[in-house]
Design an enzyme around this catalytic site. Sequence first.
Site, PDB file in Angstrom:
ATOM      1  N   ASP A 123      42.258  50.779  30.923  1.00 30.40           N
ATOM      2  CA  ASP A 123      41.075  50.459  31.736  1.00 30.40           C
ATOM      3  C   ASP A 123      40.298  51.757  31.964  1.00 30.40           C
ATOM      4  OD1 ASP A 123      39.283  49.100  33.251  1.00 30.40           O
ATOM      5  OD2 ASP A 123      40.583  48.840  34.987  1.00 30.40           O
ATOM      6  N   GLU A 156      30.463  45.175  28.671  1.00 30.11           N
ATOM      7  CA  GLU A 156      30.001  44.238  29.687  1.00 30.11           C
ATOM      8  C   GLU A 156      28.509  43.916  29.596  1.00 30.11           C
ATOM      9  OE1 GLU A 156      31.056  43.485  34.353  1.00 30.11           O
ATOM     10  OE2 GLU A 156      32.164  44.831  33.051  1.00 30.11           O
ATOM     11  N   LYS A 201      32.110  41.127  27.856  1.00 26.99           N
ATOM     12  CA  LYS A 201      32.556  40.849  29.221  1.00 26.99           C
ATOM     13  C   LYS A 201      31.436  40.177  30.013  1.00 26.99           C
ATOM     14  CE  LYS A 201      35.131  43.731  31.597  1.00 26.99           C
ATOM     15  NZ  LYS A 201      35.588  44.989  32.252  1.00 26.99           N
ATOM     16  N   THR A 248      35.471  38.473  33.325  1.00 32.28           N
ATOM     17  CA  THR A 248      35.902  39.443  34.322  1.00 32.28           C
ATOM     18  C   THR A 248      35.642  38.915  35.731  1.00 32.28           C
ATOM     19  OG1 THR A 248      35.788  41.789  34.908  1.00 32.28           O
ATOM     20  CG2 THR A 248      33.694  40.690  34.394  1.00 32.28           C
ATOM     21  N   PHE A 268      41.673  39.954  38.889  1.00 31.28           N
ATOM     22  CA  PHE A 268      41.633  41.267  39.538  1.00 31.28           C
ATOM     23  C   PHE A 268      42.690  41.353  40.648  1.00 31.28           C
ATOM     24  CE2 PHE A 268      37.493  43.654  38.540  1.00 31.28           C
ATOM     25  CZ  PHE A 268      37.533  43.245  37.217  1.00 31.28           C
TER      26      PHE A 268
END
Length: 326
Positions: free
Chosen positions: A17, A96, A132, A156, A178
Amino acid sequence: MPSKLQQLREMTLVVADTGDIDAVKRLKPVDCTTNPSLVLKAVGLPLFAEKFDEALDWGRSQNLSDEQRVVKIGDRLAISVGAELTKLVEGRVSTEVDADLSFDTEGSIKKAHEIIAAYGERGVSKDRILVKLGSTWEGIRAAEQLQKAGIDCNMTLIFNKAQAIAAAEAGAFLISPFVGRILDWHVKASGKTYSSDEDPGVVSVKEIYRYYKAHGIDTVVMGASFRNTGEIEQLAGCDRLTISPSLLDELDKDQGTLERKLHPEMDGAKPERVSMDERAFRWAMNEDAMATEKLAEGIRQFNADLQKMRGLIAERLGLGAREAAE
């Protein structure tokens, strides 16, 4: 004895990440995932100084308004970071869609196609990229269309099972629940200290994983946003886990035994299959204060870093404060 990181890699695909090239070289993950916050950090590194200058020069040469120029340069920088990462990992890099498109299905689809085309211009095929998207209803609908077009999506900002079910029904390639942000909300709301096995974020991912496996859902479950290695250890065996370099280092230094916690064939009653249309989705989100608050907060945070990036670009272009803000 192998480290816990080595043991984890035997049962779970480990993703980094980060947009930190040096960390990726050192830790050798299979995949990498980025977001606007990570890209903003990456472009501040000396390694990307030349690419930043190249993107600025390219932007100046385009017949665009100042606002369009800033946006397009930002897009080019994000692709520059992602393209460098594809040289270092065997698998995929997640890039993203702009956070300010989180409630715009058509805008998200258009941006996703632009991302794939930009990678293609750099010789990176779409099977190396995950697009994303924020897991709003609109983002999930965008993913449905993109998956049909052969573009794999990483959903996400997943905070509850309703989002996970809707994403799976849309055919999303992968979801990112998350973990740490779920824990943050519950700690703040209750003042309680949670052990790793009762951590609300861990529990949420386990429930999603069980639901997917019980119903033969192919969508990949990738736990994200970890606060400590205890959360990671509780999810050993999950399809994928995306982990920050600092926590990867901790796991690599730990020589203890790592027990597998998640298996495709898990004991217990099979969860009921649920259909998630728009009405059911929005009601489930309305009834879940944590998921509603953390989804909105996550979108705001990603957008804030996106705007910081655009402000930095505007400054480098010599635009005034007013132009940078527009």
